[in-house]
Design an enzyme around this catalytic site. Sequence first.
Site, PDB file in Angstrom:
ATOM      1  N   SER A  61       0.797  -1.239   0.000  1.00  0.00           N
ATOM      2  CA  SER A  61       0.000   0.000   0.000  1.00  0.00           C
ATOM      3  C   SER A  61       0.825   1.283   0.000  1.00  0.00           C
ATOM      4  O   SER A  61       0.263   2.365  -0.165  1.00  0.00           O
ATOM      5  CB  SER A  61      -0.964   0.007   1.181  1.00  0.00           C
ATOM      6  OG  SER A  61      -2.051  -0.856   0.927  1.00  0.00           O
ATOM      7  N   LYS A  64       0.297   3.414  -2.966  1.00  0.00           N
ATOM      8  CA  LYS A  64      -0.815   4.352  -3.094  1.00  0.00           C
ATOM      9  C   LYS A  64      -0.324   5.787  -3.189  1.00  0.00           C
ATOM     10  O   LYS A  64      -0.946   6.630  -3.840  1.00  0.00           O
ATOM     11  CB  LYS A  64      -1.784   4.165  -1.922  1.00  0.00           C
ATOM     12  CG  LYS A  64      -2.531   2.845  -2.011  1.00  0.00           C
ATOM     13  CD  LYS A  64      -3.289   2.495  -0.746  1.00  0.00           C
ATOM     14  CE  LYS A  64      -3.985   1.127  -0.930  1.00  0.00           C
ATOM     15  NZ  LYS A  64      -4.573   0.613   0.298  1.00  0.00           N
ATOM     16  N   TYR A 188      -3.097  -1.782 -10.533  1.00  0.00           N
ATOM     17  CA  TYR A 188      -3.023  -1.663  -9.069  1.00  0.00           C
ATOM     18  C   TYR A 188      -2.220  -2.810  -8.463  1.00  0.00           C
ATOM     19  O   TYR A 188      -1.328  -2.588  -7.624  1.00  0.00           O
ATOM     20  CB  TYR A 188      -4.440  -1.625  -8.491  1.00  0.00           C
ATOM     21  CG  TYR A 188      -4.482  -1.628  -6.987  1.00  0.00           C
ATOM     22  CD1 TYR A 188      -3.895  -0.596  -6.253  1.00  0.00           C
ATOM     23  CD2 TYR A 188      -5.091  -2.672  -6.290  1.00  0.00           C
ATOM     24  CE1 TYR A 188      -3.926  -0.612  -4.863  1.00  0.00           C
ATOM     25  CE2 TYR A 188      -5.128  -2.683  -4.911  1.00  0.00           C
ATOM     26  CZ  TYR A 188      -4.549  -1.648  -4.199  1.00  0.00           C
ATOM     27  OH  TYR A 188      -4.573  -1.662  -2.825  1.00  0.00           O
ATOM     28  N   TYR A 240      -4.443   3.876   7.895  1.00  0.00           N
ATOM     29  CA  TYR A 240      -5.795   3.345   7.979  1.00  0.00           C
ATOM     30  C   TYR A 240      -6.465   3.752   9.295  1.00  0.00           C
ATOM     31  O   TYR A 240      -6.387   4.902   9.715  1.00  0.00           O
ATOM     32  CB  TYR A 240      -5.785   1.820   7.792  1.00  0.00           C
ATOM     33  CG  TYR A 240      -5.010   1.365   6.601  1.00  0.00           C
ATOM     34  CD1 TYR A 240      -5.373   1.782   5.317  1.00  0.00           C
ATOM     35  CD2 TYR A 240      -3.891   0.550   6.721  1.00  0.00           C
ATOM     36  CE1 TYR A 240      -4.660   1.367   4.200  1.00  0.00           C
ATOM     37  CE2 TYR A 240      -3.171   0.143   5.611  1.00  0.00           C
ATOM     38  CZ  TYR A 240      -3.556   0.561   4.351  1.00  0.00           C
ATOM     39  OH  TYR A 240      -2.847   0.160   3.261  1.00  0.00           O
ATOM     40  N   VAL A 258       1.090  -3.603   3.781  1.00  0.00           N
ATOM     41  CA  VAL A 258       1.017  -4.914   4.437  1.00  0.00           C
ATOM     42  C   VAL A 258       2.211  -5.802   4.091  1.00  0.00           C
ATOM     43  O   VAL A 258       2.328  -6.916   4.618  1.00  0.00           O
ATOM     44  CB  VAL A 258      -0.306  -5.644   4.117  1.00  0.00           C
ATOM     45  CG1 VAL A 258      -1.487  -4.868   4.670  1.00  0.00           C
ATOM     46  CG2 VAL A 258      -0.458  -5.918   2.632  1.00  0.00           C
TER      47      VAL A 258
END
Length: 304
Positions: A61, A64, A188, A240, A258
Site C-alpha cells: 500500500s 498508493k 493496481y 488506515y 502490508v
Amino acid sequence: MQQIVNSSYCYAKSWLNEGEVADYIPELCKVDKDQFGVCITNLVGQTYGSGDFEQKFTVQSICKVILLITALKDVGFDAVFARVGMEPTGDKFNSIIRLETGSGKPLNPMINAGAIAVSSCLKGTNVEEKFEKVLAMANALFGKTDTEYDKSVFLSEQTTGDRNRALAYMMRSGGVFENNVDEILNVYFKSCSILASCKDISHMGAVLANEGRSPTTGKMIVDPFFVKVVLSLMSICGLYDASGEFALRVGICAKSGVGGGILGVVPNRMGIATFAPRLDSKGNSCCGIKAMEYLSQALSLSIF
C-alpha cells in the site's frame, strides 16, 4: 544520526516476534519474518541505515502514494478528486461499507477502493503503458533506474484479490469510472508488487520532505502543490484506522503497507523508512511503528 538510527533498531527489535504476516496474500507468507530494517535519508541525500535496510520487499500500500502522484501528474487535481474523496475513514483498508452507504465514491486515495479509483485515472492504451508511468515515477522517487516488480506476488494478488475486484465492480456500477475492471486492477496489483528497500523508500520520503525535489540531484520530481496534497492525506489516513493514534504517538506524515514497510516524511527535514513483515491487527508493522516512535521522540520529529 547513525547512532540514533542504530538505537531505534535495537529498541524496536524487542517487538520482532509480535504480530503476523499478511497471510491473505499467499506469497507474502514466504518472506523471512525476522527481517527488520530502518533507514533515514536527509535533504542532502545522506543515508543512515540499520539492520536489513537494503533488503527488497514489495511496497504494497505504499504504492498508493506513488499512484496518487502519478495520477495527479497525468490528469491533474480536479480529475483525480472527481473520482475519490479526501476524508479519513475509521474503517478497515479494504472495507466496502462506505461505497454502499455513502456517495459511492471512495473516501480517500489511501484505502484500497481509493487507490483503485486513482488507478482508473491513468491515461494509456493498455496495462503495460499505464504501469510504465507508475514504474517511472517510482524510479524517480527512489533515485534509481532499475526498479522492478515481483511477478510472483503480482500473480498471487491477482489470483486472490476477490475483495478488491468487488470494490472495483461496486465503483463501476456506481459510476465512479467506466474503465475495464481487470485492466485497472492489474495496474493496481502490479503497483503493489513493486520491489523496494528501506533505503529506496527513505529517499522517496526525502523527496517529499524536500518539497518534491530530489535530495541527491536537486531535480524537481513532484510539483510542490501535489506534495502538499499527498502529505495532507498521509497525515490523516496513511495508517488506515490507526492513523489517529499514530499522529498522537509519532506525529509525522506516513504510509504503511502490508508487506511490512512504512514510509515516513518529516517536511523540511528527512525521509524515514522501516521494514518488518509482522503486522498488528490493523495491518501495520509492529517493529516499524516502534522504530518510528523512538525516532520521533529522539529527534523531536512530531509536526504537531
